[in-house]
Design a protein around this motif. Structure first.
Motif, mmCIF file in Angstrom:
data_model
loop_
_atom_site.group_PDB
_atom_site.id
_atom_site.type_symbol
_atom_site.label_atom_id
_atom_site.label_comp_id
_atom_site.label_asym_id
_atom_site.label_seq_id
_atom_site.Cartn_x
_atom_site.Cartn_y
_atom_site.Cartn_z
ATOM 1 N N LYS A 93 2.120 7.653 -15.709
ATOM 2 C CA LYS A 93 2.031 7.670 -14.246
ATOM 3 C C LYS A 93 3.388 7.692 -13.537
ATOM 4 O O LYS A 93 3.491 8.239 -12.429
ATOM 5 C CB LYS A 93 1.230 6.457 -13.765
ATOM 6 N N LYS B 203 0.861 -1.193 0.000
ATOM 7 C CA LYS B 203 0.000 0.000 0.000
ATOM 8 C C LYS B 203 0.892 1.236 0.000
ATOM 9 O O LYS B 203 1.208 1.777 -1.044
ATOM 10 C CB LYS B 203 -0.944 -0.045 1.199
ATOM 11 N N GLN B 204 1.286 1.668 1.168
ATOM 12 C CA GLN B 204 2.150 2.833 1.258
ATOM 13 C C GLN B 204 3.538 2.397 1.709
ATOM 14 O O GLN B 204 3.686 1.746 2.733
ATOM 15 C CB GLN B 204 1.560 3.855 2.236
ATOM 16 N N LYS C 139 1.282 -3.052 -11.878
ATOM 17 C CA LYS C 139 0.506 -3.475 -10.716
ATOM 18 C C LYS C 139 0.407 -2.365 -9.684
ATOM 19 O O LYS C 139 -0.632 -2.167 -9.052
ATOM 20 C CB LYS C 139 1.122 -4.740 -10.116
ATOM 21 N N ILE D 197 0.547 0.901 -10.351
ATOM 22 C CA ILE D 197 -0.311 1.934 -10.928
ATOM 23 C C ILE D 197 -1.780 1.550 -10.802
ATOM 24 O O ILE D 197 -2.637 2.378 -10.485
ATOM 25 C CB ILE D 197 0.091 2.177 -12.396
ATOM 26 N N LYS D 198 -2.083 0.271 -11.026
ATOM 27 C CA LYS D 198 -3.470 -0.190 -10.910
ATOM 28 C C LYS D 198 -3.997 -0.057 -9.483
ATOM 29 O O LYS D 198 -5.202 0.064 -9.269
ATOM 30 C CB LYS D 198 -3.574 -1.644 -11.378
ATOM 31 N N LYS D 199 -3.093 -0.079 -8.512
ATOM 32 C CA LYS D 199 -3.485 0.087 -7.115
ATOM 33 C C LYS D 199 -3.507 1.553 -6.697
ATOM 34 O O LYS D 199 -3.756 1.879 -5.537
ATOM 35 C CB LYS D 199 -2.527 -0.693 -6.206
ATOM 36 N N GLY D 200 -3.201 2.442 -7.643
ATOM 37 C CA GLY D 200 -3.202 3.865 -7.335
ATOM 38 C C GLY D 200 -1.991 4.321 -6.552
ATOM 39 O O GLY D 200 -2.042 5.351 -5.879
ATOM 40 N N ILE D 201 -0.905 3.566 -6.627
ATOM 41 C CA ILE D 201 0.315 3.888 -5.885
ATOM 42 C C ILE D 201 1.297 4.608 -6.806
ATOM 43 O O ILE D 201 1.647 4.094 -7.876
ATOM 44 C CB ILE D 201 0.955 2.622 -5.307
ATOM 45 N N ALA D 202 1.725 5.792 -6.405
ATOM 46 C CA ALA D 202 2.674 6.565 -7.204
ATOM 47 C C ALA D 202 4.064 5.952 -7.100
ATOM 48 O O ALA D 202 4.488 5.535 -6.019
ATOM 49 C CB ALA D 202 2.696 8.012 -6.734
ATOM 50 N N ARG E 170 0.256 3.736 -20.213
ATOM 51 C CA ARG E 170 -0.223 4.070 -18.864
ATOM 52 C C ARG E 170 0.943 4.214 -17.900
ATOM 53 O O ARG E 170 0.956 5.118 -17.057
ATOM 54 C CB ARG E 170 -1.188 2.994 -18.390
#
Length: 211
Positions: free
Chosen positions: A64, A20-21, A35, A37-42, A60
């Motif tokens: 990102k 996560k973070q 993977k 990017i799909k989780k919204g992790i920069a 993509r």
């Protein structure tokens, strides 16, 4: 460089830990970048030959990631090794690798060799998946956190590990010489939040497992 670098590879989702973070410099390796990017992790950088992603997925990633480092398909190192070399070049001395296990065994074995190479240079590298944490110890005294792992196993790498002592574990040792082919130290169990490992020479592969 203070802080740590975190490298996420593209192993099967079943083995990839729930990332996560992560506080530190974040590198996505090939499909590992997708993977994240799909989780919204920069992520700070995406690196690889990107032969496992489609053209749309590649676009993509480029949109990102702060930086994209493309490697040739034919090269003298794995994408993961290139990611580690990138982190080391930036000055990071503590590196975590996620998702390098559970897929191709040749890649897993290459990662262990990579970890040994950098351990000899004084750089700490850990390989982490959902069930295991793999690291390599050099000679000396080590106080190791169990991190809620049920089992811990030890293997000698390259040559005999001399005068191995294990403390705060179910099966303690005192001054044992562990040969490369020796399986004595498989499936030990920590008895406390911290356990001790001491040896005089050699390099010790340590695998902590949850089951």
């Amino acid at each position: 460089m203070n802080g740590s670098a975190h490298i996420v590879c593209g192993s099967p989702q079943l083995w990839l830990p729930r990332v996560k973070q992560l506080a530190g410099y974040l590198i996505g390796v090939d499909q590992g970048a997708l993977k994240l990017i799909k989780k919204g992790i920069a992520l700070d950088v995406a690196i690889g030959d990107f032969d496992s992603v489609s053209a749309l997925e590649r676009q993509r990633i480029e949109e990102k990631a702060k930086l994209v480092l493309e490697l040739p398909a034919a090269k003298d190192m794995t994408d993961c090794e290139a990611a580690v070399a990138h982190a080391v070049a930036l000055g990071y001395r503590e590196i975590y690798i996620y998702g390098a296990t559970g897929g191709r065994f040749d890649h897993q074995f290459a990662t262990i060799g990579l970890m040994l190479k950098y351990t000899k240079q004084g750089i700490k590298i850990r390989s982490v998946d959902r069930k295991n944490e793999i690291s390599i110890l050099g000679p000396g005294e080590h106080l190791i956190p169990a991190r809620n792992k049920r089992y811990v196993s030890f293997f000698a790498l390259e040559a005999m590990v001399t005068s191995l002592t294990l403390e705060n574990v179910k099966y303690p040792l005192k001054g044992y010489d562990l040969a490369v082919e020796d399986s004595l130290c498989v499936s030990n169990e920590p008895l406390a939040a911290m356990f001790g490992v001491t040896f005089d020479s050699g390099y010790l592969l340590m695998i902590k497992s949850s089951d």
